[in-house]
Design a protein around this motif. Structure first.
Motif, PDB file in Angstrom:
ATOM      1  N   GLN A 345    -107.951  65.432 -12.595  1.00 53.61           N
ATOM      2  CA  GLN A 345    -108.431  66.739 -12.136  1.00 53.61           C
ATOM      3  C   GLN A 345    -109.474  66.632 -11.030  1.00 53.61           C
ATOM      4  O   GLN A 345    -109.958  67.663 -10.535  1.00 53.61           O
ATOM      5  N   LEU A 346    -109.816  65.413 -10.634  1.00 51.75           N
ATOM      6  CA  LEU A 346    -110.764  65.242  -9.531  1.00 51.75           C
ATOM      7  C   LEU A 346    -110.180  65.791  -8.237  1.00 51.75           C
ATOM      8  O   LEU A 346    -108.965  65.709  -8.001  1.00 51.75           O
ATOM      9  N   ALA A 347    -111.034  66.323  -7.401  1.00 46.21           N
ATOM     10  CA  ALA A 347    -110.587  66.935  -6.138  1.00 46.21           C
ATOM     11  C   ALA A 347    -110.318  65.897  -5.059  1.00 46.21           C
ATOM     12  O   ALA A 347    -110.056  66.257  -3.903  1.00 46.21           O
ATOM     13  N   ILE A 348    -110.357  64.638  -5.412  1.00 45.04           N
ATOM     14  CA  ILE A 348    -110.149  63.555  -4.449  1.00 45.04           C
ATOM     15  C   ILE A 348    -109.446  62.411  -5.165  1.00 45.04           C
ATOM     16  O   ILE A 348    -109.529  62.289  -6.399  1.00 45.04           O
ATOM     17  N   ASN A 349    -108.742  61.578  -4.406  1.00 45.49           N
ATOM     18  CA  ASN A 349    -108.045  60.449  -5.030  1.00 45.49           C
ATOM     19  C   ASN A 349    -108.281  59.170  -4.220  1.00 45.49           C
ATOM     20  O   ASN A 349    -109.010  59.169  -3.219  1.00 45.49           O
ATOM     21  N   GLY A 350    -107.657  58.105  -4.662  1.00 45.16           N
ATOM     22  CA  GLY A 350    -107.861  56.812  -4.013  1.00 45.16           C
ATOM     23  C   GLY A 350    -107.445  56.799  -2.560  1.00 45.16           C
ATOM     24  O   GLY A 350    -108.110  56.173  -1.715  1.00 45.16           O
ATOM     25  N   LYS A 351    -106.386  57.487  -2.231  1.00 49.35           N
ATOM     26  CA  LYS A 351    -105.920  57.542  -0.847  1.00 49.35           C
ATOM     27  C   LYS A 351    -106.965  58.205   0.045  1.00 49.35           C
ATOM     28  O   LYS A 351    -107.210  57.745   1.180  1.00 49.35           O
ATOM     29  N   ASP A 352    -107.580  59.257  -0.472  1.00 52.77           N
ATOM     30  CA  ASP A 352    -108.625  59.940   0.297  1.00 52.77           C
ATOM     31  C   ASP A 352    -109.800  59.008   0.569  1.00 52.77           C
ATOM     32  O   ASP A 352    -110.379  59.000   1.672  1.00 52.77           O
ATOM     33  N   ILE A 353    -110.169  58.232  -0.447  1.00 51.86           N
ATOM     34  CA  ILE A 353    -111.313  57.319  -0.309  1.00 51.86           C
ATOM     35  C   ILE A 353    -111.029  56.262   0.753  1.00 51.86           C
ATOM     36  O   ILE A 353    -111.893  55.925   1.569  1.00 51.86           O
ATOM     37  N   ILE A 354    -109.812  55.738   0.763  1.00 49.15           N
ATOM     38  CA  ILE A 354    -109.434  54.733   1.762  1.00 49.15           C
ATOM     39  C   ILE A 354    -109.558  55.313   3.175  1.00 49.15           C
ATOM     40  O   ILE A 354    -110.047  54.657   4.109  1.00 49.15           O
ATOM     41  N   TYR A 360    -113.079  49.186   5.487  1.00 49.58           N
ATOM     42  CA  TYR A 360    -113.093  48.302   4.314  1.00 49.58           C
ATOM     43  C   TYR A 360    -111.656  48.001   3.879  1.00 49.58           C
ATOM     44  O   TYR A 360    -110.823  48.910   3.788  1.00 49.58           O
ATOM     45  N   PRO A 361    -111.355  46.734   3.616  1.00 52.16           N
ATOM     46  CA  PRO A 361    -110.015  46.399   3.103  1.00 52.16           C
ATOM     47  C   PRO A 361    -109.851  46.952   1.680  1.00 52.16           C
ATOM     48  O   PRO A 361    -110.822  47.130   0.947  1.00 52.16           O
ATOM     49  N   LYS A 362    -108.601  47.208   1.324  1.00 55.73           N
ATOM     50  CA  LYS A 362    -108.346  47.702  -0.032  1.00 55.73           C
ATOM     51  C   LYS A 362    -108.807  46.667  -1.059  1.00 55.73           C
ATOM     52  O   LYS A 362    -108.717  45.469  -0.842  1.00 55.73           O
ATOM     53  N   GLY A 363    -109.315  47.168  -2.200  1.00 57.11           N
ATOM     54  CA  GLY A 363    -109.790  46.262  -3.234  1.00 57.11           C
ATOM     55  C   GLY A 363    -110.338  47.022  -4.431  1.00 57.11           C
ATOM     56  O   GLY A 363    -110.246  48.265  -4.511  1.00 57.11           O
ATOM     57  N   PRO A 364    -110.953  46.311  -5.370  1.00 60.07           N
ATOM     58  CA  PRO A 364    -111.475  46.920  -6.608  1.00 60.07           C
ATOM     59  C   PRO A 364    -112.536  47.987  -6.365  1.00 60.07           C
ATOM     60  O   PRO A 364    -112.781  48.825  -7.228  1.00 60.07           O
ATOM     61  N   TRP A 365    -113.175  47.949  -5.175  1.00 64.01           N
ATOM     62  CA  TRP A 365    -114.227  48.918  -4.882  1.00 64.01           C
ATOM     63  C   TRP A 365    -113.710  50.362  -4.902  1.00 64.01           C
ATOM     64  O   TRP A 365    -114.469  51.294  -5.190  1.00 64.01           O
ATOM     65  N   ILE A 366    -112.432  50.538  -4.630  1.00 63.92           N
ATOM     66  CA  ILE A 366    -111.854  51.889  -4.645  1.00 63.92           C
ATOM     67  C   ILE A 366    -111.896  52.464  -6.059  1.00 63.92           C
ATOM     68  O   ILE A 366    -112.309  53.604  -6.281  1.00 63.92           O
ATOM     69  N   LYS A 367    -111.498  51.637  -7.013  1.00 59.27           N
ATOM     70  CA  LYS A 367    -111.525  52.059  -8.423  1.00 59.27           C
ATOM     71  C   LYS A 367    -112.959  52.330  -8.870  1.00 59.27           C
ATOM     72  O   LYS A 367    -113.233  53.294  -9.601  1.00 59.27           O
ATOM     73  N   GLN A 368    -113.882  51.473  -8.417  1.00 59.68           N
ATOM     74  CA  GLN A 368    -115.290  51.649  -8.774  1.00 59.68           C
ATOM     75  C   GLN A 368    -115.829  52.957  -8.201  1.00 59.68           C
ATOM     76  O   GLN A 368    -116.567  53.688  -8.871  1.00 59.68           O
ATOM     77  N   ARG A 390    -116.312  64.363  -0.547  1.00 63.46           N
ATOM     78  CA  ARG A 390    -116.128  63.616   0.699  1.00 63.46           C
ATOM     79  C   ARG A 390    -117.484  63.231   1.296  1.00 63.46           C
ATOM     80  O   ARG A 390    -117.664  62.097   1.769  1.00 63.46           O
ATOM     81  N   GLU A 391    -118.449  64.142   1.248  1.00 64.18           N
ATOM     82  CA  GLU A 391    -119.785  63.830   1.757  1.00 64.18           C
ATOM     83  C   GLU A 391    -120.445  62.740   0.932  1.00 64.18           C
ATOM     84  O   GLU A 391    -121.134  61.858   1.455  1.00 64.18           O
ATOM     85  N   TRP A 392    -120.216  62.805  -0.387  1.00 60.44           N
ATOM     86  CA  TRP A 392    -120.786  61.786  -1.279  1.00 60.44           C
ATOM     87  C   TRP A 392    -120.188  60.416  -0.968  1.00 60.44           C
ATOM     88  O   TRP A 392    -120.910  59.408  -0.904  1.00 60.44           O
ATOM     89  N   VAL A 393    -118.879  60.366  -0.739  1.00 57.95           N
ATOM     90  CA  VAL A 393    -118.201  59.095  -0.466  1.00 57.95           C
ATOM     91  C   VAL A 393    -118.687  58.497   0.858  1.00 57.95           C
ATOM     92  O   VAL A 393    -118.884  57.282   0.971  1.00 57.95           O
ATOM     93  N   LYS A 394    -118.901  59.338   1.843  1.00 57.13           N
ATOM     94  CA  LYS A 394    -119.365  58.841   3.133  1.00 57.13           C
ATOM     95  C   LYS A 394    -120.707  58.119   3.012  1.00 57.13           C
ATOM     96  O   LYS A 394    -120.982  57.140   3.710  1.00 57.13           O
ATOM     97  N   LYS A 395    -121.554  58.617   2.093  1.00 56.79           N
ATOM     98  CA  LYS A 395    -122.875  58.011   1.904  1.00 56.79           C
ATOM     99  C   LYS A 395    -122.843  56.838   0.932  1.00 56.79           C
ATOM    100  O   LYS A 395    -123.799  56.057   0.863  1.00 56.79           O
ATOM    101  N   TRP A 396    -121.751  56.725   0.179  1.00 57.56           N
ATOM    102  CA  TRP A 396    -121.660  55.684  -0.861  1.00 57.56           C
ATOM    103  C   TRP A 396    -121.393  54.332  -0.217  1.00 57.56           C
ATOM    104  O   TRP A 396    -120.541  54.193   0.656  1.00 57.56           O
ATOM    105  N   PRO A 399    -119.652  47.793  -2.835  1.00 55.76           N
ATOM    106  CA  PRO A 399    -120.256  46.486  -3.080  1.00 55.76           C
ATOM    107  C   PRO A 399    -119.817  45.517  -1.979  1.00 55.76           C
ATOM    108  O   PRO A 399    -118.821  45.731  -1.295  1.00 55.76           O
ATOM    109  N   GLU A 400    -120.587  44.466  -1.822  1.00 55.67           N
ATOM    110  CA  GLU A 400    -120.235  43.484  -0.792  1.00 55.67           C
ATOM    111  C   GLU A 400    -118.868  42.910  -1.051  1.00 55.67           C
ATOM    112  O   GLU A 400    -118.496  42.619  -2.184  1.00 55.67           O
ATOM    113  N   ILE A 401    -118.090  42.787   0.031  1.00 58.06           N
ATOM    114  CA  ILE A 401    -116.720  42.271  -0.081  1.00 58.06           C
ATOM    115  C   ILE A 401    -116.666  40.928   0.626  1.00 58.06           C
ATOM    116  O   ILE A 401    -117.082  40.785   1.787  1.00 58.06           O
ATOM    117  N   ASP A 402    -116.149  39.917  -0.081  1.00 61.61           N
ATOM    118  CA  ASP A 402    -116.034  38.573   0.489  1.00 61.61           C
ATOM    119  C   ASP A 402    -114.990  38.550   1.594  1.00 61.61           C
ATOM    120  O   ASP A 402    -113.977  39.239   1.530  1.00 61.61           O
TER     121      ASP A 402
END
Length: 402
Positions: A345-354, A360-368, A390-396, A399-402
């Motif tokens: 029911q969230l107004a956003i999904n993983g595709k939106d976050i990407i 950022y390359p795809k990885g576990p951070w999306i789920k986090q 969307r505003e929250w994600v932009k500021k988020w 985690p560091e990605i190797d």
């Protein structure tokens, strides 16, 4: 007032008699009828052979036809129907090596486990009671039919059944029967864990569970159960358990919380339980631990599926105190005010976050990221609309990605 299933059973008896056969309701249904308890499954015993039963009813399932047992489906009800029989030895400690069909009800009743289960009733309500089961009912006594040692050596699970009846009915196991149980308790080790698990849960279902716990410890039966036999500390902790439990998930969660050194995964694997049990036990144990650390929060209620509400309350009753108790109504009221009931029911999904984090390359951070959004929305720290998120994600910051 007797239910529909009981009326249908009487009709089944009438069909047998109409065709020249004897037939009776038998076992637990007769016991519960005399005690005024709710009647669930009804078993029937008859002089008709399995092949004759097959001819009498339109739908018959031959579940144990080689031992004289079939399931008769009649007017949307199921009845286990067994031909009068006497039995040979039990080499596998479960099934008789051979059976002989007879035309004698008392001989059939003589092979049953306890006197309170060795009564039959005809379609007129007359009780046939050759082993004084009615008397033992009035005395609240669990007594083996015939020689207790023989009954237990035929099927050692009967020892667990004796304890289960003590837990469910509040009865006392008769002295000689209890003595035979103690002397033969090691035979429990020869029983399949799946059968032990069924009886163990039924024991915890009992209104008088403290009786059951006392008996499994007093008889040293726990020494022959997987996990328990290698864990004296768990045996000690469980001695004070007094709460009725209603599912494998609740039971495994409680056992895990009594001694967290034994994981839920180990319990489920060793006792050969299902993934559904594993999931329910983890939800309940995690919810219980969270509650005692953080109290009753929106996030906690969100993580508890509605079907687990009552189990959760039972668990905090086991491990809490009067001050920690909550009502089912309070849980439901909090849930009714939640902004979402699942992450779908969230107004956003993983595709939106990407799309919002193209560098950022795809990885576990999306789920986090989604998990943090979900928790913030549930706790009303973030409004569940696309612009806010969307505003929250932009500021988020991921985690560091190797």
């Amino acid at each position: 007032m007797l239910g529909t299933i009981f009326q249908r059973a009487i009709e089944v008896l009438e069909i047998f008699e109409k065709h020249g056969h004897k037939a009776f309701i038998v076992g637990g249904a007769v016991r519960d009828y005399q005690m005024g308890r709710n009647i669930g499954d009804i078993d029937i015993t008859t002089s008709a052979t399995p092949n004759e039963v097959l001819k009498l009813f339109a739908k018959v399932i031959p579940v144990g036809i080689e031992h004289g047992t079939v399931i008769v489906r009649y007017k949307k009800e199921s009845f286990e129907v067994t031909t009068f029989r006497v039995e040979g030895d039990y080499s596998d400690y479960r099934h008789p090596d051979h059976v002989q069909f007879v035309d004698n009800l008392e001989a059939d009743l003589a092979r049953r486990d306890f006197t309170i289960n060795a009564m039959a009733m005809d379609r007129y309500g007359n009780i046939i009671d050759p082993f004084n089961g009615s008397s033992d009912l009035s005395k609240h006594c669990i007594r083996a039919v015939g020689v207790a040692e023989e009954r237990f050596s035929e099927d050692p699970l009967r020892m667990m059944r004796a304890i289960r009846f003590a837990s469910q009915l509040g009865f006392v196991i008769e002295k000689e029967t209890l003595g035979a149980l103690c002397e033969n308790v090691e035979l429990i080790g020869r029983i399949a864990i799946e059968r032990i698990a069924v009886e163990f849960l039924k024991m915890f279902n009992g209104q008088y569970i403290a009786n059951g716990i006392t008996l499994v410890t007093k008889t040293k039966m726990l020494n022959f159960f997987p996990v328990f036999k290698d864990n004296p500390r768990l045996q000690t902790k469980i001695r004070k358990h007094e709460a009725t439990l209603f599912s494998y998930g609740e039971l495994i969660a409680v056992l895990h919380l009594y001694d967290e050194c034994v994981s839920i995964d180990e319990w489920v694997k060793t006792w050969k339980l299902s993934n559904q049990v594993r999931n329910e036990a983890k939800i309940l144990s995690n919810a219980c631990k969270y509650y005692f650390e953080n109290g009753l929060t929106k996030w906690l209620v969100y993580t508890i599926p509605p079907q687990c509400d009552e189990g959760f309350i039972r668990l905090i009753t086991v491990f809490g105190n009067e001050k920690s108790l909550i009502s089912i109504e309070k849980l439901r009221n909090i849930r009714s005010e939640l902004p979402i009931l699942s992450n779908s029911q969230l107004a956003i999904n993983g595709k939106d976050i990407i799309e919002l984090k193209p560098n950022y390359p795809k990885g576990p951070w999306i789920k986090q990221c989604l998990a943090e959004i979900e928790k913030n929305v549930v706790e009303a720290k973030l409004i569940n609309n696309q612009n806010n998120i969307r505003e929250w994600v932009k500021k988020w910051n991921p985690p560091e990605i190797d």
